[in-house]
Write a protein that holds these residues in place. Sequence first.
Motif, PDB file in Angstrom:
ATOM      1  N   LEU A 187       0.823  -1.213   0.000  1.00  0.00           N
ATOM      2  CA  LEU A 187       0.000   0.000   0.000  1.00  0.00           C
ATOM      3  C   LEU A 187       0.858   1.265   0.000  1.00  0.00           C
ATOM      4  CD1 LEU A 187      -2.925  -0.752   2.493  1.00  0.00           C
ATOM      5  CD2 LEU A 187      -3.005  -0.636  -0.001  1.00  0.00           C
ATOM      6  N   ILE A 188       2.081   1.167   0.546  1.00  0.00           N
ATOM      7  CA  ILE A 188       2.987   2.316   0.561  1.00  0.00           C
ATOM      8  C   ILE A 188       3.284   2.781  -0.858  1.00  0.00           C
ATOM      9  CG2 ILE A 188       5.410   2.919   1.042  1.00  0.00           C
ATOM     10  CD1 ILE A 188       5.159   1.406   3.644  1.00  0.00           C
ATOM     11  N   PHE A 189       3.322   1.836  -1.796  1.00  0.00           N
ATOM     12  CA  PHE A 189       3.561   2.183  -3.197  1.00  0.00           C
ATOM     13  C   PHE A 189       2.254   2.403  -3.960  1.00  0.00           C
ATOM     14  CE2 PHE A 189       7.246  -0.402  -1.843  1.00  0.00           C
ATOM     15  CZ  PHE A 189       8.225   0.560  -2.006  1.00  0.00           C
ATOM     16  N   TRP A 190       1.211   1.649  -3.594  1.00  0.00           N
ATOM     17  CA  TRP A 190      -0.071   1.841  -4.269  1.00  0.00           C
ATOM     18  C   TRP A 190      -0.606   3.259  -4.089  1.00  0.00           C
ATOM     19  CZ3 TRP A 190      -1.845  -0.722  -8.081  1.00  0.00           C
ATOM     20  CH2 TRP A 190      -1.714  -2.107  -8.192  1.00  0.00           C
ATOM     21  N   ILE A 191      -0.377   3.835  -2.904  1.00  0.00           N
ATOM     22  CA  ILE A 191      -0.932   5.173  -2.648  1.00  0.00           C
ATOM     23  C   ILE A 191      -0.317   6.226  -3.563  1.00  0.00           C
ATOM     24  CG2 ILE A 191       0.694   5.906  -0.837  1.00  0.00           C
ATOM     25  CD1 ILE A 191      -1.707   7.059   0.671  1.00  0.00           C
ATOM     26  N   ASN A 192       0.889   5.932  -4.084  1.00  0.00           N
ATOM     27  CA  ASN A 192       1.523   6.881  -5.004  1.00  0.00           C
ATOM     28  C   ASN A 192       0.737   7.049  -6.293  1.00  0.00           C
ATOM     29  OD1 ASN A 192       3.639   7.242  -3.249  1.00  0.00           O
ATOM     30  ND2 ASN A 192       5.081   5.972  -4.366  1.00  0.00           N
ATOM     31  N   ILE A 193       0.047   5.996  -6.720  1.00  0.00           N
ATOM     32  CA  ILE A 193      -0.588   6.004  -8.044  1.00  0.00           C
ATOM     33  C   ILE A 193      -1.608   7.141  -8.176  1.00  0.00           C
ATOM     34  CG2 ILE A 193      -1.803   4.643  -9.780  1.00  0.00           C
ATOM     35  CD1 ILE A 193       0.987   3.557  -8.964  1.00  0.00           C
ATOM     36  N   PRO A 194      -2.634   7.226  -7.304  1.00  0.00           N
ATOM     37  CA  PRO A 194      -3.582   8.339  -7.459  1.00  0.00           C
ATOM     38  C   PRO A 194      -2.952   9.705  -7.185  1.00  0.00           C
ATOM     39  CG  PRO A 194      -4.039   7.116  -5.437  1.00  0.00           C
ATOM     40  CD  PRO A 194      -3.041   6.314  -6.208  1.00  0.00           C
ATOM     41  N   LEU A 195      -2.037   9.754  -6.182  1.00  0.00           N
ATOM     42  CA  LEU A 195      -1.425  11.041  -5.851  1.00  0.00           C
ATOM     43  C   LEU A 195      -0.599  11.586  -7.014  1.00  0.00           C
ATOM     44  CD1 LEU A 195      -0.230  10.374  -2.177  1.00  0.00           C
ATOM     45  CD2 LEU A 195      -2.216  11.691  -2.919  1.00  0.00           C
ATOM     46  N   VAL A 196       0.219  10.745  -7.610  1.00  0.00           N
ATOM     47  CA  VAL A 196       1.057  11.193  -8.733  1.00  0.00           C
ATOM     48  C   VAL A 196       0.200  11.512  -9.945  1.00  0.00           C
ATOM     49  CG1 VAL A 196       2.919  10.536 -10.305  1.00  0.00           C
ATOM     50  CG2 VAL A 196       3.067   9.918  -7.893  1.00  0.00           C
ATOM     51  N   ALA A 197      -0.855  10.737 -10.175  1.00  0.00           N
ATOM     52  CA  ALA A 197      -1.744  11.012 -11.313  1.00  0.00           C
ATOM     53  C   ALA A 197      -2.360  12.408 -11.201  1.00  0.00           C
ATOM     54  CB  ALA A 197      -2.836   9.947 -11.392  1.00  0.00           C
ATOM     55  N   VAL A 198      -2.777  12.765  -9.996  1.00  0.00           N
ATOM     56  CA  VAL A 198      -3.355  14.107  -9.785  1.00  0.00           C
ATOM     57  C   VAL A 198      -2.301  15.187 -10.042  1.00  0.00           C
ATOM     58  CG1 VAL A 198      -4.257  15.678  -8.030  1.00  0.00           C
ATOM     59  CG2 VAL A 198      -5.134  13.352  -8.180  1.00  0.00           C
ATOM     60  N   VAL A 199      -1.092  14.975  -9.543  1.00  0.00           N
ATOM     61  CA  VAL A 199      -0.035  15.973  -9.720  1.00  0.00           C
ATOM     62  C   VAL A 199       0.354  16.100 -11.189  1.00  0.00           C
ATOM     63  CG1 VAL A 199       2.327  16.600  -9.121  1.00  0.00           C
ATOM     64  CG2 VAL A 199       0.819  15.673  -7.373  1.00  0.00           C
ATOM     65  N   ILE A 200       0.337  15.007 -11.951  1.00  0.00           N
ATOM     66  CA  ILE A 200       0.637  15.081 -13.388  1.00  0.00           C
ATOM     67  C   ILE A 200      -0.369  15.986 -14.088  1.00  0.00           C
ATOM     68  CG2 ILE A 200       0.594  13.763 -15.556  1.00  0.00           C
ATOM     69  CD1 ILE A 200       1.888  11.445 -14.065  1.00  0.00           C
ATOM     70  N   VAL A 201      -1.647  15.807 -13.758  1.00  0.00           N
ATOM     71  CA  VAL A 201      -2.695  16.649 -14.361  1.00  0.00           C
ATOM     72  C   VAL A 201      -2.474  18.115 -13.993  1.00  0.00           C
ATOM     73  CG1 VAL A 201      -5.162  17.175 -14.378  1.00  0.00           C
ATOM     74  CG2 VAL A 201      -4.392  14.793 -14.454  1.00  0.00           C
ATOM     75  N   LEU A 202      -2.183  18.380 -12.719  1.00  0.00           N
ATOM     76  CA  LEU A 202      -1.958  19.756 -12.269  1.00  0.00           C
ATOM     77  C   LEU A 202      -0.718  20.358 -12.925  1.00  0.00           C
ATOM     78  CD1 LEU A 202      -2.752  19.428  -8.455  1.00  0.00           C
ATOM     79  CD2 LEU A 202      -4.158  20.514 -10.214  1.00  0.00           C
ATOM     80  N   ALA A 203       0.331  19.543 -13.079  1.00  0.00           N
ATOM     81  CA  ALA A 203       1.559  20.042 -13.704  1.00  0.00           C
ATOM     82  C   ALA A 203       1.316  20.406 -15.166  1.00  0.00           C
ATOM     83  CB  ALA A 203       2.669  18.992 -13.591  1.00  0.00           C
ATOM     84  N   ALA A 204       0.591  19.546 -15.876  1.00  0.00           N
ATOM     85  CA  ALA A 204       0.305  19.825 -17.281  1.00  0.00           C
ATOM     86  C   ALA A 204      -0.586  21.058 -17.433  1.00  0.00           C
ATOM     87  CB  ALA A 204      -0.365  18.612 -17.924  1.00  0.00           C
ATOM     88  N   TRP A 205      -1.460  21.278 -16.459  1.00  0.00           N
ATOM     89  CA  TRP A 205      -2.424  22.373 -16.550  1.00  0.00           C
ATOM     90  C   TRP A 205      -1.874  23.688 -16.003  1.00  0.00           C
ATOM     91  CZ3 TRP A 205      -6.852  23.206 -12.592  1.00  0.00           C
ATOM     92  CH2 TRP A 205      -7.681  24.254 -13.019  1.00  0.00           C
ATOM     93  N   LEU A 206      -1.138  23.628 -14.892  1.00  0.00           N
ATOM     94  CA  LEU A 206      -0.784  24.848 -14.179  1.00  0.00           C
ATOM     95  C   LEU A 206       0.656  25.303 -14.343  1.00  0.00           C
ATOM     96  CD1 LEU A 206      -2.635  24.212 -10.785  1.00  0.00           C
ATOM     97  CD2 LEU A 206      -3.401  25.625 -12.704  1.00  0.00           C
ATOM     98  N   LEU A 207       1.583  24.394 -14.669  1.00  0.00           N
ATOM     99  CA  LEU A 207       2.973  24.822 -14.806  1.00  0.00           C
ATOM    100  C   LEU A 207       3.148  25.599 -16.105  1.00  0.00           C
ATOM    101  CD1 LEU A 207       5.199  21.830 -13.609  1.00  0.00           C
ATOM    102  CD2 LEU A 207       4.802  24.008 -12.458  1.00  0.00           C
ATOM    103  N   PRO A 208       3.585  26.839 -16.021  1.00  0.00           N
ATOM    104  CA  PRO A 208       3.763  27.636 -17.235  1.00  0.00           C
ATOM    105  C   PRO A 208       5.169  27.463 -17.801  1.00  0.00           C
ATOM    106  CG  PRO A 208       4.171  28.996 -15.331  1.00  0.00           C
ATOM    107  CD  PRO A 208       3.882  27.622 -14.809  1.00  0.00           C
ATOM    108  N   ASP A 209       5.350  27.852 -19.052  1.00  0.00           N
ATOM    109  CA  ASP A 209       6.702  28.037 -19.559  1.00  0.00           C
ATOM    110  C   ASP A 209       7.262  29.280 -18.881  1.00  0.00           C
ATOM    111  OD1 ASP A 209       6.785  25.875 -21.332  1.00  0.00           O
ATOM    112  OD2 ASP A 209       5.689  27.002 -22.852  1.00  0.00           O
ATOM    113  N   THR A 210       8.466  29.161 -18.334  1.00  0.00           N
ATOM    114  CA  THR A 210       9.040  30.296 -17.613  1.00  0.00           C
ATOM    115  C   THR A 210      10.001  31.097 -18.469  1.00  0.00           C
ATOM    116  OG1 THR A 210      10.702  28.786 -16.724  1.00  0.00           O
ATOM    117  CG2 THR A 210       8.783  29.244 -15.359  1.00  0.00           C
ATOM    118  N   ARG A 211      10.303  30.604 -19.672  1.00  0.00           N
ATOM    119  CA  ARG A 211      11.211  31.349 -20.544  1.00  0.00           C
ATOM    120  C   ARG A 211      11.130  30.818 -21.953  1.00  0.00           C
ATOM    121  NH1 ARG A 211      16.781  28.884 -17.954  1.00  0.00           N
ATOM    122  NH2 ARG A 211      16.429  26.756 -18.607  1.00  0.00           N
TER     123      ARG A 211
END
Length: 500
Positions: A187-211
């Motif tokens: 479960l220590i590794f299983w819990i990473n799956i939903p958490l990382v999936a959410v962060v991937i979506v947020l990164a693709a949506w919210l991280l801007p090009d900085t230069r």
Amino acid sequence: MPDQPPTASEPVPPVTRDIALSPRHRWRAYWVAVAVAALTILDLTKVNVALPSIEAALNAGPTELQLVVSGYILTFGLVLVPAGRLGDLRSRRVLFLVGLSLFLVTSLACALAPDTTVLLVARLLQGVAAGIQMPQVLGLVQQLFQGKERGRAFGLFGATIGIATAFGPTLGGLLIALGGSSDGWRLIFWINIPLVAVVIVLAAWLLPDTRTRSQRRLDLDPVGVALFALTILALMWPFLFTTGSPDDDPNRWWLLVASVIFAAAFVFWERRYAARGRMPLMPFTIFSLPSYRNGVLISTAYFSAIPAMFLLGTLFLQGGLGLEPVFAGMVTIGFAVASAWSSWIGGNLVMKLGRPLVVWGILGMVATAGALVLVALFTAPEWTPWMMAAVMAFGGFAGGLVISPNQTLTLADIPVRSGGVAGSVGQLGQRIGTAVGTAVALALFYATVYREQGTVDDTVVLYHDAYATGMIAVGVFLSLALLAGVADLAKRAKAGSQTP
């Protein structure tokens, strides 16, 4: 501080142009980056409490258990500097997404691992993913914030890292309790799956090009990368295979000689590469800055001590006092909460108080280490976890005054164009420190267990002795951090200012 022009002897980096971002855009990008850092560090600390469960479920030996933790640290450290350089030259956003995607896949492989071989390979690749991500976090913070706002940002960053470091064992223990003694570790590794999936979506949506991107050809210095990898591998290998068992092969220490040779070759190559007008993997000019050099020394020594302190405490509480993993992990909750609070305070005060703030924090951690040993040795077993938890809460407040203020002071004079590689070198010091400190402390701990087994009838007394012996390493490393802090105090006093 504003970006500085390169010196005459320093190669000119690819020309880029910073893209102006509103405060709202900067802070939402920041929180995505901090979430990535928290996931990366959490996966290092929450696995510690799972080692007894992994040993029972997969019949893993001491060396394999050591590598489950230290193998992650090894590949994490190997990738940090090349990934930091790549982030400085190209898109941090792309590297965030690549690292997160690999982290998700390797977490799935760890969760499904049928044996220790698959688990170890997956953990090594998971460390690669972590090494890709972490330099982008520090490089992004360095690029987005200046002055007092940067201190505030690093304060929040330090609070998050403090929570992830100290809360990891608690979360790991809770997941083991939920999943059972045989498969709870998965479960220590299983819990990473939903958490990382959410962060991937947020990164693709919210991280801007900085230069804007450079049109110049990418120069990654492959020979420098290879020599750097050999240096780090030869340095960390003997520590990774130190278990404290009488069966440890003493010939492994000869690799330290090889590491010195590789390091000399790396320095020679990098200087020659820079002299030809190319972009070296590691710009050694950053080490000419006392604030950076001393800050890296402090963080390396500090991170040699603190993860080892947590791991020794977990082993003592589980093996010596018989606590369940979830309760052994809960002892660190006070550290997490207090560290988060004081990191925020430290981030706001560092621009005013400077290096003395960090030195007082290290002194507090030295007192914490000593108090933990006294509590373990002289309190009744039923009271020991409670007393250790109280001491940990004090240590958390002291530790929060070290990490984020030191990060701010370390990077204060670094040009923004070198923020990724400078941050990754600092992270590399922390990972090497973690690997070395954990290996030394565990070697002392288990060497005492092996030596006294059969001669000491009381298990609690046996683990008392092992814990106290292992904590000697923690005290030594904290003392080294204190010496580096005092040296920096003297240097800054001579310069006439303790603040950036």
